[in-house]
Design a protein around this motif. Structure first.
Motif, PDB file in Angstrom:
ATOM      1  N   TRP A 116       0.830  -1.174  -0.048  1.00  0.00           N
ATOM      2  CA  TRP A 116       0.081  -0.223  -0.057  1.00  0.00           C
ATOM      3  C   TRP A 116       0.959   1.387   0.075  1.00  0.00           C
ATOM      4  CZ3 TRP A 116      -0.767   4.159   3.445  1.00  0.00           C
ATOM      5  CH2 TRP A 116      -1.998   4.821   3.139  1.00  0.00           C
ATOM      6  N   GLN A 120       1.762   4.280  -3.271  1.00  0.00           N
ATOM      7  CA  GLN A 120       1.429   5.731  -3.087  1.00  0.00           C
ATOM      8  C   GLN A 120       2.513   6.536  -4.127  1.00  0.00           C
ATOM      9  OE1 GLN A 120      -1.347   6.639  -1.633  1.00  0.00           O
ATOM     10  NE2 GLN A 120      -1.615   4.631  -1.177  1.00  0.00           N
ATOM     11  N   ARG A 145      -0.054  14.470  -0.262  1.00  0.00           N
ATOM     12  CA  ARG A 145      -1.088  13.461  -0.501  1.00  0.00           C
ATOM     13  C   ARG A 145      -0.842  12.106   0.306  1.00  0.00           C
ATOM     14  NH1 ARG A 145      -0.738   9.082  -3.484  1.00  0.00           N
ATOM     15  NH2 ARG A 145       1.443   9.807  -4.410  1.00  0.00           N
ATOM     16  N   GLN A 148      -2.725  12.639   3.644  1.00  0.00           N
ATOM     17  CA  GLN A 148      -4.116  12.611   3.352  1.00  0.00           C
ATOM     18  C   GLN A 148      -4.500  11.023   3.431  1.00  0.00           C
ATOM     19  OE1 GLN A 148      -4.692  14.974  -0.010  1.00  0.00           O
ATOM     20  NE2 GLN A 148      -4.583  16.921   1.482  1.00  0.00           N
ATOM     21  N   GLU A 149      -3.763  10.343   2.423  1.00  0.00           N
ATOM     22  CA  GLU A 149      -4.241   8.770   2.044  1.00  0.00           C
ATOM     23  C   GLU A 149      -4.137   8.297   3.523  1.00  0.00           C
ATOM     24  OE1 GLU A 149      -5.387   7.331  -0.458  1.00  0.00           O
ATOM     25  OE2 GLU A 149      -5.381   9.340  -1.579  1.00  0.00           O
ATOM     26  N   GLN A 153      -6.955   6.250   5.408  1.00  0.00           N
ATOM     27  CA  GLN A 153      -6.922   4.853   5.614  1.00  0.00           C
ATOM     28  C   GLN A 153      -7.148   4.517   7.177  1.00  0.00           C
ATOM     29  OE1 GLN A 153      -6.727   1.442   4.662  1.00  0.00           O
ATOM     30  NE2 GLN A 153      -5.570   2.253   2.852  1.00  0.00           N
TER      31      GLN A 153
END
Length: 188
Positions: A116, A120, A145, A148-149, A153
């Motif tokens: 994961w 990114q 980013r 934020q991701e 999550q």
């Protein structure tokens, strides 16, 4: 041997960390959880102090084993906060436990934390083409980013600084080319 970052020349502890850990990609969920934990505890504190403290804290926190940490109860949290070996920041302790639970949930859904994270950046380190200062790194679009991701999550204590330095520590964002050369040589 690669060139040391300026911050690494301050002490032998920082030099050893720089030469052996910083900017060295890791690919297991366990190693990445340990790195994320290091960044959570380091946030707002002197890196040298945290690096000295983490080896003392590891046995108290089951050597950072994701499965064990993810099962900590409220009683264990209170025990940790009273332990003289711990960094006694309740928010950080709770965030580390919460983050272990998120990684466990990912694994239960057959999703690797490592995959994961690498996704990114498209599974290729982003070469910033320069040594990047803190302000630029934290404001880098990928760092923003990823922050934020990670929050989306469910991860905690992953603000822009923590996320950016976590990514830089793993060399997902690189200005030195060290990861690119490792991946090109087939060592993974």
């Amino acid at each position: 041997m690669r060139e040391s970052c300026q911050w690494a020349t301050v002490s032998p502890v920082l030099k050893k960390y720089h030469d052996q850990v910083w900017g060295r990609p890791v690919f297991t969920d366990q190693a990445l959880f340990e790195s994320l934990t290091r960044q959570v505890f380091q946030s707002g504190l002197k890196m040298q102090m945290v690096l000295a403290k983490l080896p003392e804290m590891a046995p108290v926190m089951d050597d950072w084993q994701i499965e064990a940490v993810s099962r900590y109860s409220e009683a264990k949290v209170q025990q940790l906060l009273q332990d003289p070996l711990m960094i006694k920041n309740e928010r950080k302790v709770r965030s580390v436990i919460h983050n272990a639970r998120i990684i466990q949930q990912m694994a239960q859904h057959k999703q690797s934390f490592s995959d994961w994270l690498w996704a990114q950046v498209g599974f290729v380190p982003l070469d910033l083409q320069q040594r990047t200062n803190t302000k630029v790194l934290v404001q880098h679009p990928v760092a923003k980013r990823v922050c934020q991701e990670m929050k989306a999550q469910g991860f905690e204590f992953v603000g822009p600084g923590t996320s950016a330095f976590f990514y830089k520590m793993q060399d997902y964002l690189t200005g030195t080319g060290s990861t690119a050369s490792i991946i090109k040589s087939g060592i993974r």
